[in-house]
Design an enzyme around this catalytic site. Structure first.
Site, PDB file in Angstrom:
ATOM      1  N   ASN A 164      96.244 100.145  -3.845  1.00 14.25           N
ATOM      2  CA  ASN A 164      95.354  98.980  -3.968  1.00 14.25           C
ATOM      3  C   ASN A 164      94.805  98.807  -5.386  1.00 14.25           C
ATOM      4  OD1 ASN A 164      95.326  99.948  -1.139  1.00 14.25           O
ATOM      5  ND2 ASN A 164      94.077  98.130  -0.816  1.00 14.25           N
ATOM      6  N   SER A 190      88.213  90.987  -3.015  1.00 13.10           N
ATOM      7  CA  SER A 190      87.914  89.573  -3.260  1.00 13.10           C
ATOM      8  C   SER A 190      87.002  89.018  -2.164  1.00 13.10           C
ATOM      9  CB  SER A 190      89.206  88.761  -3.386  1.00 13.10           C
ATOM     10  OG  SER A 190      90.130  89.146  -2.408  1.00 13.10           O
ATOM     11  N   GLN A 229      87.204 103.326   7.506  1.00 12.29           N
ATOM     12  CA  GLN A 229      88.544 103.481   6.910  1.00 12.29           C
ATOM     13  C   GLN A 229      88.413 103.509   5.388  1.00 12.29           C
ATOM     14  OE1 GLN A 229      87.333 100.686   8.193  1.00 12.29           O
ATOM     15  NE2 GLN A 229      88.473  98.851   7.679  1.00 12.29           N
ATOM     16  N   ASP A 237      96.238  98.613  10.831  1.00  7.49           N
ATOM     17  CA  ASP A 237      95.432  98.789   9.606  1.00  7.49           C
ATOM     18  C   ASP A 237      95.341 100.297   9.305  1.00  7.49           C
ATOM     19  OD1 ASP A 237      93.363  96.811   8.097  1.00  7.49           O
ATOM     20  OD2 ASP A 237      92.566  98.846   8.106  1.00  7.49           O
ATOM     21  N   PRO A 238      95.890 100.749   8.159  1.00  5.25           N
ATOM     22  CA  PRO A 238      95.864 102.194   7.897  1.00  5.25           C
ATOM     23  C   PRO A 238      94.430 102.741   7.835  1.00  5.25           C
ATOM     24  CG  PRO A 238      97.375 101.083   6.398  1.00  5.25           C
ATOM     25  CD  PRO A 238      96.602 100.011   7.111  1.00  5.25           C
ATOM     26  N   GLY A 262      84.227 100.245   9.422  1.00  5.66           N
ATOM     27  CA  GLY A 262      84.054 100.393   7.978  1.00  5.66           C
ATOM     28  C   GLY A 262      84.250 101.814   7.483  1.00  5.66           C
ATOM     29  N   LYS A 292     109.875  96.331   1.404  1.00  7.59           N
ATOM     30  CA  LYS A 292     109.693  97.154   0.200  1.00  7.59           C
ATOM     31  C   LYS A 292     110.455  98.464   0.319  1.00  7.59           C
ATOM     32  CE  LYS A 292     106.747  94.856  -2.496  1.00  7.59           C
ATOM     33  NZ  LYS A 292     106.968  94.573  -3.912  1.00  7.59           N
ATOM     34  N   TYR A 306     106.629  93.208   5.138  1.00 11.00           N
ATOM     35  CA  TYR A 306     106.283  93.696   3.793  1.00 11.00           C
ATOM     36  C   TYR A 306     106.712  95.150   3.634  1.00 11.00           C
ATOM     37  CZ  TYR A 306     103.332  94.575  -0.339  1.00 11.00           C
ATOM     38  OH  TYR A 306     102.865  94.896  -1.586  1.00 11.00           O
TER      39      TYR A 306
HETATM   40  P1  NAD Z   1     100.541  88.143  -6.226  1.00  7.43           P
HETATM   41  O1  NAD Z   1     100.722  87.478  -4.900  1.00  7.43           O
HETATM   42  O2  NAD Z   1      99.389  87.737  -7.063  1.00  7.43           O
HETATM   43  O3  NAD Z   1     101.849  88.009  -7.110  1.00  7.43           O
HETATM   44  C1  NAD Z   1     103.132  87.872  -6.600  1.00  7.43           C
HETATM   45  C2  NAD Z   1     103.847  86.811  -7.406  1.00  7.43           C
HETATM   46  O4  NAD Z   1     105.203  86.697  -6.936  1.00  7.43           O
HETATM   47  C3  NAD Z   1     103.205  85.419  -7.262  1.00  7.43           C
HETATM   48  O5  NAD Z   1     103.070  84.831  -8.525  1.00  7.43           O
HETATM   49  C4  NAD Z   1     104.205  84.663  -6.384  1.00  7.43           C
HETATM   50  O6  NAD Z   1     104.186  83.270  -6.598  1.00  7.43           O
HETATM   51  C5  NAD Z   1     105.516  85.313  -6.793  1.00  7.43           C
HETATM   52  N1  NAD Z   1     106.573  85.198  -5.786  1.00  7.43           N
HETATM   53  C6  NAD Z   1     106.477  85.447  -4.460  1.00  7.43           C
HETATM   54  N2  NAD Z   1     107.673  85.244  -3.865  1.00  7.43           N
HETATM   55  C7  NAD Z   1     108.538  84.860  -4.854  1.00  7.43           C
HETATM   56  C8  NAD Z   1     109.907  84.516  -4.878  1.00  7.43           C
HETATM   57  N3  NAD Z   1     110.650  84.510  -3.753  1.00  7.43           N
HETATM   58  N4  NAD Z   1     110.471  84.172  -6.063  1.00  7.43           N
HETATM   59  C9  NAD Z   1     109.731  84.167  -7.208  1.00  7.43           C
HETATM   60  N5  NAD Z   1     108.428  84.493  -7.246  1.00  7.43           N
HETATM   61  C10 NAD Z   1     107.836  84.833  -6.074  1.00  7.43           C
HETATM   62  O7  NAD Z   1     100.485  89.712  -5.940  1.00  7.43           O
HETATM   63  P2  NAD Z   1     100.194  90.934  -6.919  1.00  7.43           P
HETATM   64  O8  NAD Z   1      99.021  91.635  -6.368  1.00  7.43           O
HETATM   65  O9  NAD Z   1     100.215  90.507  -8.332  1.00  7.43           O
HETATM   66  O10 NAD Z   1     101.480  91.842  -6.620  1.00  7.43           O
HETATM   67  C11 NAD Z   1     102.577  91.897  -7.514  1.00  7.43           C
HETATM   68  C12 NAD Z   1     103.569  92.942  -7.042  1.00  7.43           C
HETATM   69  O11 NAD Z   1     102.920  94.210  -6.970  1.00  7.43           O
HETATM   70  C13 NAD Z   1     104.140  92.652  -5.659  1.00  7.43           C
HETATM   71  O12 NAD Z   1     105.498  93.009  -5.641  1.00  7.43           O
HETATM   72  C14 NAD Z   1     103.344  93.561  -4.767  1.00  7.43           C
HETATM   73  O13 NAD Z   1     104.071  93.932  -3.620  1.00  7.43           O
HETATM   74  C15 NAD Z   1     103.081  94.757  -5.677  1.00  7.43           C
HETATM   75  N6  NAD Z   1     101.876  95.492  -5.264  1.00  7.43           N
HETATM   76  C16 NAD Z   1     100.624  95.014  -5.500  1.00  7.43           C
HETATM   77  C17 NAD Z   1      99.515  95.738  -5.077  1.00  7.43           C
HETATM   78  C18 NAD Z   1      98.106  95.270  -5.332  1.00  7.43           C
HETATM   79  O14 NAD Z   1      97.163  95.987  -4.949  1.00  7.43           O
HETATM   80  N7  NAD Z   1      97.872  94.143  -5.959  1.00  7.43           N
HETATM   81  C19 NAD Z   1      99.693  96.941  -4.388  1.00  7.43           C
HETATM   82  C20 NAD Z   1     100.994  97.387  -4.144  1.00  7.43           C
HETATM   83  C21 NAD Z   1     102.079  96.663  -4.608  1.00  7.43           C
HETATM   84  N1  UDP Z   2      88.765  94.673   5.132  1.00  4.55           N
HETATM   85  C1  UDP Z   2      87.438  94.510   5.535  1.00  4.55           C
HETATM   86  N2  UDP Z   2      86.864  93.295   5.332  1.00  4.55           N
HETATM   87  C2  UDP Z   2      87.506  92.250   4.742  1.00  4.55           C
HETATM   88  C3  UDP Z   2      88.848  92.431   4.319  1.00  4.55           C
HETATM   89  C4  UDP Z   2      89.439  93.661   4.548  1.00  4.55           C
HETATM   90  O1  UDP Z   2      86.796  95.430   6.056  1.00  4.55           O
HETATM   91  O2  UDP Z   2      86.890  91.178   4.589  1.00  4.55           O
HETATM   92  C5  UDP Z   2      89.386  95.996   5.324  1.00  4.55           C
HETATM   93  C6  UDP Z   2      90.773  95.979   5.927  1.00  4.55           C
HETATM   94  O3  UDP Z   2      90.718  95.982   7.347  1.00  4.55           O
HETATM   95  C7  UDP Z   2      91.353  97.254   5.383  1.00  4.55           C
HETATM   96  C8  UDP Z   2      90.703  97.398   4.005  1.00  4.55           C
HETATM   97  O4  UDP Z   2      89.560  96.559   4.042  1.00  4.55           O
HETATM   98  O5  UDP Z   2      90.971  98.364   6.174  1.00  4.55           O
HETATM   99  C9  UDP Z   2      91.615  96.981   2.861  1.00  4.55           C
HETATM  100  O6  UDP Z   2      92.154  95.714   3.170  1.00  4.55           O
HETATM  101  P1  UDP Z   2      93.078  94.888   2.168  1.00  4.55           P
HETATM  102  O7  UDP Z   2      93.620  93.733   2.919  1.00  4.55           O
HETATM  103  O8  UDP Z   2      92.334  94.628   0.919  1.00  4.55           O
HETATM  104  O9  UDP Z   2      94.240  95.888   1.768  1.00  4.55           O
HETATM  105  P2  UDP Z   2      95.290  96.798   2.572  1.00  4.55           P
HETATM  106  O10 UDP Z   2      94.934  96.851   4.027  1.00  4.55           O
HETATM  107  O11 UDP Z   2      96.607  96.153   2.339  1.00  4.55           O
HETATM  108  O12 UDP Z   2      95.145  98.125   1.926  1.00  4.55           O
END
Ligand code: NAD
Ligand code: UDP
Ligand code: UDP
Length: 316
Positions: A173, A188, A208, A272-273, A206, A148, A144
């Site tokens: 996030n 979630s 972080q 894990d950051p 917890g 990116k 990932y």
């Molecule tokens: P999500 O998983 O809900 O949405 C991603 C969508 O892309 C899904 O609908 C999936 O089916 C589609 N997809 C995946 N691979 C595909 C492919 N090869 N071709 C066509 N469609 C494809 O995730 P999201 O949280 O909505 O994230 C959307 C974008 O934002 C992503 O690029 C993600 O990296 C970026 N982003 C999200 C967050 C966040 O906190 N939600 C943070 C940083 C970056």
């Molecule tokens: N995390 C947690 N409990 C959970 C899920 C995640 O404590 O049930 C922690 C995880 O280890 C991380 C933070 O919550 O430190 C955020 O996790 P998430 O996967 O949501 O996002 P990301 O690590 O990509 O920022």
């Protein structure tokens, strides 16, 4: 009215973006392979005269006529993107090449959904756009993070080499309705666990931190970035700078949901950051934006969504 392509438009952020673009009067083409996206996220749009859905994988070429492209296709949660890591890198890299090729041919403006993960486990805090990051190139998160990062490289090389009109946002996030109930992400997980009266799983001790942005705030700044002055490419950090420990988040979720859930501690995943907080000075200066929705207000909306989902009133 613009003809706007949203890749990943059936996902969490993409579907909110489609809603907003239609409200703003655009003609929206949503492209998604439904890997993590859901038809339910866009079901309410299918009858809209200016909405069109196409099942397609962005790792394959796409020939359509558009004015603007939001490139959001990519699984975003660690559970999802580590399920098929090779496909994750392909989606970021081949997907970027195809969408940039499309933008080049159609002269469309193109915006990339990049991520705070380009900073990896950062040594500087908060993270400014100038920081180059500290990313493990061979770990479980690398598909990932490096995917990116490579997509950003491609965006800037198409900009320099082919004069493409690019915009890059680094999303921190984000949470809200239409998050996946079982994507393993902290917001979630905690909400679903609290609603079911199950134990809340804290990874590590917890302490972080993360900074959580409500989805409506994020969509607003993405639209502002797409409409920003020509030549302002970013990358620009977007997210909410208010930082919380995972323990604090668990306390807020339990307080808002009520119930009897207890905290249980589980091992911290690798790489894990420790800390993550955006410096959003650039977004404030260039886009006149800062988040408005408090964590409690955003959590209330998200809890209401998950409550309906668990009762079967909305489908995932
Ligand atoms: P999500 O998983 O809900 O949405 C991603 C969508 O892309 C899904 O609908 C999936 O089916 C589609 N997809 C995946 N691979 C595909 C492919 N090869 N071709 C066509 N469609 C494809 O995730 P999201 O949280 O909505 O994230 C959307 C974008 O934002 C992503 O690029 C993600 O990296 C970026 N982003 C999200 C967050 C966040 O906190 N939600 C943070 C940083 C970056
Ligand atoms: N995390 C947690 N409990 C959970 C899920 C995640 O404590 O049930 C922690 C995880 O280890 C991380 C933070 O919550 O430190 C955020 O996790 P998430 O996967 O949501 O996002 P990301 O690590 O990509 O920022
Ligand atoms: N491409 C696409 N749609 C288009 C134009 C291009 O999907 O409308 C893809 C095509 O697969 C191509 C890639 O984008 O390989 C990169 O395009 P570019 O013009 O940069 O390179 P080339 O065509 O020389 O490979």
């Amino acid at each position: 009215m613009n003809k706007v392509l949203v890749t990943g438009g059936a996902g969490f952020l993409g579907s909110h973006l489609c809603d907003r673009l239609l409200r703003d009067g655009h003609d929206v083409l949503c492209v998604d392979n439904f890997f993590t996206g859901s038809k339910q996220n866009i079901a309410h749009l299918l009858d809209h005269p200016y909405f069109e859905m196409m099942r397609h994988d962005v790792t394959f070429p796409l020939y359509v006529e558009v004015d603007r492209i939001f490139n959001f296709a990519c699984p975003a949660s660690p559970v999802h993107y580590q399920h098929d890591p090779v496909q994750t890198t392909k989606t970021s890299v081949h997907g970027a090449i195809n969408m940039l090729g499309l933008a080049k041919r159609t002269h469309a403006r193109i915006l990339q959904a990049s991520t705070s993960e380009v900073y990896g486990d950062p040594e500087v805090h908060p993270q400014r756009e100038e920081y180059w990051g500290r990313v493990n190139p061979i770990g479980f998160r690398s598909c990932y993070d490096e995917g990116k990062r490579c997509a950003e490289t491609l965006f800037f090389d198409y900009h320099r080499q082919h004069n493409l009109d690019i915009k890059v946002v680094r999303i921190f996030n984000t949470y809200g309705p239409r998050m996946h109930p079982n994507d393993g992400r902290v917001v979630s997980n905690f909400i679903v666990q609290a609603l079911r009266g199950e134990d809340i799983t804290i990874y590590g001790d917890g302490s972080q931190t993360r900074s959580f942005c409500y989805v409506d705030d994020l969509i607003e700044v993405i639209i502002r970035m797409m409409n920003s002055e020509a030549g302002f490419t970013g990358p620009v950090n977007i997210g909410n700078p208010v930082e919380h420990t995972m323990l604090q988040l668990a306390e807020r979720v339990i307080a808002l949901v009520g119930g009897t859930s207890k905290l249980v501690f589980r091992p911290l995943p690798s790489d894990d950051p420790r800390q993550r907080q955006p410096d959003i000075a650039l977004a404030k200066e260039k886009l006149g934006w800062e988040p408005r929705v408090s964590l409690d207000d955003g959590l209330r909306e998200t809890i209401a969504y998950f409550r309906k989902l668990l009762k079967g009133e909305v489908a995932a």
